[in-house]
Design a protein around this motif. Structure first.
Motif, mmCIF file in Angstrom:
data_model
loop_
_atom_site.group_PDB
_atom_site.id
_atom_site.type_symbol
_atom_site.label_atom_id
_atom_site.label_comp_id
_atom_site.label_asym_id
_atom_site.label_seq_id
_atom_site.Cartn_x
_atom_site.Cartn_y
_atom_site.Cartn_z
ATOM 1 N N LEU A 45 0.820 -1.198 0.000
ATOM 2 C CA LEU A 45 0.000 0.000 0.000
ATOM 3 C C LEU A 45 0.855 1.248 0.000
ATOM 4 C CD1 LEU A 45 0.031 1.410 3.072
ATOM 5 C CD2 LEU A 45 -1.281 -0.645 3.609
ATOM 6 N N SER A 46 0.234 2.339 -0.420
ATOM 7 C CA SER A 46 0.801 3.665 -0.246
ATOM 8 C C SER A 46 -0.322 4.595 0.167
ATOM 9 C CB SER A 46 1.499 4.149 -1.519
ATOM 10 O OG SER A 46 0.598 4.223 -2.587
ATOM 11 N N ALA A 47 0.020 5.643 0.885
ATOM 12 C CA ALA A 47 -1.006 6.524 1.421
ATOM 13 C C ALA A 47 -0.427 7.925 1.602
ATOM 14 C CB ALA A 47 -1.515 5.990 2.753
ATOM 15 N N PRO A 48 -1.193 8.966 1.284
ATOM 16 C CA PRO A 48 -0.688 10.338 1.380
ATOM 17 C C PRO A 48 -0.603 10.860 2.808
ATOM 18 C CG PRO A 48 -2.976 10.361 0.701
ATOM 19 C CD PRO A 48 -2.556 8.909 0.729
ATOM 20 N N LYS A 49 -1.333 10.208 3.725
ATOM 21 C CA LYS A 49 -1.346 10.632 5.123
ATOM 22 C C LYS A 49 -1.267 9.386 6.004
ATOM 23 C CE LYS A 49 -4.128 14.776 4.223
ATOM 24 N NZ LYS A 49 -5.363 15.525 4.591
ATOM 25 N N ALA A 50 -1.238 9.586 7.300
ATOM 26 C CA ALA A 50 -1.263 8.450 8.216
ATOM 27 C C ALA A 50 -2.431 7.537 7.834
ATOM 28 C CB ALA A 50 -1.403 8.932 9.647
ATOM 29 N N TRP A 51 -2.215 6.227 7.954
ATOM 30 C CA TRP A 51 -3.208 5.296 7.453
ATOM 31 C C TRP A 51 -3.525 4.220 8.480
ATOM 32 C CZ3 TRP A 51 -1.445 0.306 7.409
ATOM 33 C CH2 TRP A 51 -0.064 0.120 7.389
ATOM 34 N N THR A 52 -4.702 3.622 8.317
ATOM 35 C CA THR A 52 -5.092 2.447 9.092
ATOM 36 C C THR A 52 -5.741 1.442 8.149
ATOM 37 O OG1 THR A 52 -7.273 3.358 9.641
ATOM 38 C CG2 THR A 52 -5.464 3.772 11.211
ATOM 39 N N LEU A 53 -5.693 0.178 8.525
ATOM 40 C CA LEU A 53 -6.393 -0.880 7.819
ATOM 41 C C LEU A 53 -7.425 -1.488 8.752
ATOM 42 C CD1 LEU A 53 -3.440 -2.741 6.041
ATOM 43 C CD2 LEU A 53 -5.218 -1.405 4.913
ATOM 44 N N SER A 54 -8.610 -1.753 8.245
ATOM 45 C CA SER A 54 -9.650 -2.374 9.064
ATOM 46 C C SER A 54 -10.266 -3.550 8.327
ATOM 47 C CB SER A 54 -10.734 -1.347 9.406
ATOM 48 O OG SER A 54 -11.406 -0.899 8.238
ATOM 49 N N LEU A 55 -10.781 -4.507 9.113
ATOM 50 C CA LEU A 55 -11.476 -5.676 8.579
ATOM 51 C C LEU A 55 -12.953 -5.566 8.925
ATOM 52 C CD1 LEU A 55 -9.037 -8.539 9.647
ATOM 53 C CD2 LEU A 55 -9.330 -7.585 7.366
ATOM 54 N N LYS A 56 -13.794 -5.961 7.998
ATOM 55 C CA LYS A 56 -15.232 -5.895 8.231
ATOM 56 C C LYS A 56 -15.778 -7.263 8.580
ATOM 57 C CE LYS A 56 -19.557 -4.298 6.141
ATOM 58 N NZ LYS A 56 -20.191 -3.698 4.936
ATOM 59 N N GLY A 57 -16.736 -7.291 9.478
ATOM 60 C CA GLY A 57 -17.429 -8.527 9.829
ATOM 61 C C GLY A 57 -16.575 -9.444 10.682
ATOM 62 N N ASP A 58 -16.745 -10.772 10.466
ATOM 63 C CA ASP A 58 -16.055 -11.757 11.288
ATOM 64 C C ASP A 58 -14.742 -12.218 10.662
ATOM 65 O OD1 ASP A 58 -16.955 -13.205 9.164
ATOM 66 O OD2 ASP A 58 -17.865 -14.814 10.347
ATOM 67 N N ALA A 59 -14.243 -11.459 9.680
ATOM 68 C CA ALA A 59 -13.011 -11.869 8.989
ATOM 69 C C ALA A 59 -11.835 -11.985 9.947
ATOM 70 C CB ALA A 59 -12.680 -10.873 7.876
ATOM 71 N N SER A 60 -11.845 -11.229 11.038
ATOM 72 C CA SER A 60 -10.729 -11.270 11.980
ATOM 73 C C SER A 60 -10.569 -12.634 12.637
ATOM 74 C CB SER A 60 -10.894 -10.191 13.053
ATOM 75 O OG SER A 60 -12.103 -10.380 13.755
ATOM 76 N N SER A 61 -11.586 -13.501 12.530
ATOM 77 C CA SER A 61 -11.486 -14.835 13.121
ATOM 78 C C SER A 61 -10.652 -15.780 12.260
ATOM 79 C CB SER A 61 -12.885 -15.426 13.325
ATOM 80 O OG SER A 61 -13.536 -15.639 12.076
ATOM 81 N N TRP A 62 -10.445 -15.421 10.988
ATOM 82 C CA TRP A 62 -9.677 -16.304 10.100
ATOM 83 C C TRP A 62 -8.618 -15.579 9.279
ATOM 84 C CZ3 TRP A 62 -10.379 -15.281 4.838
ATOM 85 C CH2 TRP A 62 -11.534 -14.551 4.493
ATOM 86 N N LEU A 63 -8.560 -14.250 9.388
ATOM 87 C CA LEU A 63 -7.585 -13.466 8.631
ATOM 88 C C LEU A 63 -6.956 -12.430 9.549
ATOM 89 C CD1 LEU A 63 -8.037 -12.029 5.067
ATOM 90 C CD2 LEU A 63 -7.294 -10.518 6.908
ATOM 91 N N SER A 64 -5.626 -12.297 9.486
ATOM 92 C CA SER A 64 -4.945 -11.322 10.343
ATOM 93 C C SER A 64 -3.948 -10.503 9.532
ATOM 94 C CB SER A 64 -4.209 -12.027 11.484
ATOM 95 O OG SER A 64 -3.176 -12.862 10.994
ATOM 96 N N LEU A 65 -3.698 -9.273 9.998
ATOM 97 C CA LEU A 65 -2.740 -8.354 9.381
ATOM 98 C C LEU A 65 -1.628 -8.096 10.381
ATOM 99 C CD1 LEU A 65 -5.372 -5.742 8.108
ATOM 100 C CD2 LEU A 65 -4.421 -7.662 6.818
ATOM 101 N N ASP A 66 -0.367 -8.156 9.923
ATOM 102 C CA ASP A 66 0.726 -7.967 10.890
ATOM 103 C C ASP A 66 0.887 -6.508 11.284
ATOM 104 O OD1 ASP A 66 1.980 -7.050 8.501
ATOM 105 O OD2 ASP A 66 3.949 -7.597 9.276
ATOM 106 N N VAL A 67 0.419 -5.576 10.435
ATOM 107 C CA VAL A 67 0.454 -4.146 10.752
ATOM 108 C C VAL A 67 -0.888 -3.554 10.336
ATOM 109 C CG1 VAL A 67 1.581 -1.933 10.319
ATOM 110 C CG2 VAL A 67 2.954 -4.018 10.368
#
Length: 389
Positions: free
Chosen positions: A60-82
């Motif tokens: 990814l690239s971003a012009p300002k400070a950035w965040t990533l979010s997951l929608k729904g129950d995806a966090s139960s089977w998918l993870s992001l290291d940052v």
């Protein structure tokens, strides 16, 4: 990275590679970055992945400070290291996905937030028992070649050609993935073994020509003259001395990168010489697997294009895995800026792990190794496994 590997890029204009810490103050200033999200190896915002447990990169690239979010129950089977960071034209995030053992596909929405803009990518993981071929679109011969140990994970877009060059006796000479959109190889890959390490033909053939496997409309033959850049071999002529036709194939223009001669004939030549010494020393290797390239993504190229079409890398790299005569495997990578280095510059200072090289380039190297071996060699530092550095 193990198993299936894909990555995303948010295109943007910049001169800073976030993960390369030695940039100058001048390099740290960059133009405004547009927030736009695309999947490099598939058009659109939807990306299909297999039911297997796997890891891959988001870039990814971003012009300002950035965040990533997951929608729904995806966090139960998918993870992001940052999940957050500062403004950057190029940053890699590792995504880990658990195996899907259910009979239904599952969907994750990953959203990038930067300033007032949000961009979302959709990942769809197949149900158990539903296969997705990572090499769809290839011929059966290409699909088989793509399983060779030295071959990185393929992008498989209409703009990326997977090419394998063989000599007259059928030996695989080298392979590459060529970008028709950027007029430049993304990587080249080859091996040194008891056949290809031979030096039966040590004359430079200078057989300059366009690659017969690529349409002539993409020819770069006329781009280099009076450009200020040399025709920099990715597979060096001196890498391929085992036959005349093996050497001739290194002069295809798809194997060329526009290099400053002080880099091409300087630190890059020193690295090539070291790799060739390893590759031709039978006591050092059973097989030496080599991948080389120049960076061609937007945040890692110079503003100018040769002939208005061919990108000029800001960085060059090598990724190496050696299978030792005793069966052990070891890994090493090199990373250079596209500039002049003093002749006495220590080559050891250019070494990084293959894991780090993957993070910088977004390329999955050596995915066809057994997972345990891949994990080991990609995390290794040079230590005492590579003589001469």
């Amino acid at each position: 990275m193990t198993q299936f590997f894909k990555y995303l890029t948010i295109a943007g204009a910049s001169t800073l590679l976030l993960l390369f810490s030695s940039c100058s103050k001048k390099q740290e200033r960059h133009e405004a970055i547009e927030t736009s999200l695309s999947v490099q190896n598939h058009a659109g915002s939807r990306h299909n992945i297999s039911a297997d447990e796997q890891s891959f990169f988001l870039r990814l690239s971003a012009p300002k400070a950035w965040t990533l979010s997951l929608k729904g129950d995806a966090s139960s089977w998918l993870s992001l290291d940052v999940k957050q960071g500062e403004a950057s034209p190029s940053y890699s995030v590792i995504v880990k996905v658990k195996q899907n053992t259910s009979k239904s596909e599952r969907v994750a929405l990953i959203t990038l937030h930067s300033g007032a803009e949000d961009k979302t990518i959709t990942l769809v993981q197949s149900a158990e028992g539903v296969s997705i071929s990572p090499n769809s679109g290839l011929t059966s011969s290409q699909a088989a070649d793509a399983q060779r140990i030295e071959i990185p994970a393929l992008r498989n877009t209409k703009q990326d050609l997977f090419i394998v060059h063989r000599t007259q006796d059928g030996t695989v000479n080298y392979s590459l993935e060529y970008s028709l959109e950027r007029y430049h190889p993304r990587w080249v890959a080859f091996v040194f073994d008891n056949t290809t390490a031979a030096e039966r033909w040590k004359t430079r053939t200078n057989a300059w020509r366009w690659d017969p496997q690529v349409p002539s409309q993409y020819s770069t033959i006329d781009f280099f003259r009076n450009s200020g850049y040399s025709r920099g071999h990715m597979v060096a002529s001196s890498d391929r001395y085992y036959s005349k036709d093996a050497n001739e194939q290194t002069f295809y223009y798809t194997n060329m990168s526009p290099q400053r001669q002080e880099h091409n004939g300087g630190v890059w030549a020193r690295l090539e010489d070291m790799v060739q010494k390893w590759g031709r020393r039978a006591s050092f290797r059973e097989t030496l697997y080599v991948v080389k390239g120049g960076t061609i993504d937007d945040a890692q190229i110079e503003p100018r294009r040769l002939g208005g079409k061919m990108v000029i890398p800001k960085y060059y790299y090598m990724a190496l895995v050696v299978k030792k005569p005793n069966g052990e495997y070891h890994g090493l990578a090199f990373w250079t800026e596209h500039r002049n280095y003093a002749q006495t510059f220590p080559l050891r200072s250019l070494t990084i792990s293959i894991d780090e090289l993957e993070r910088r380039t977004g390329i999955d190297f050596f995915p066809n190794l057994a997972d345990d071996i891949e994990t080991q060699v990609e995390a290794e530092q040079p230590e005492n496994n590579w003589s001469g550095i």
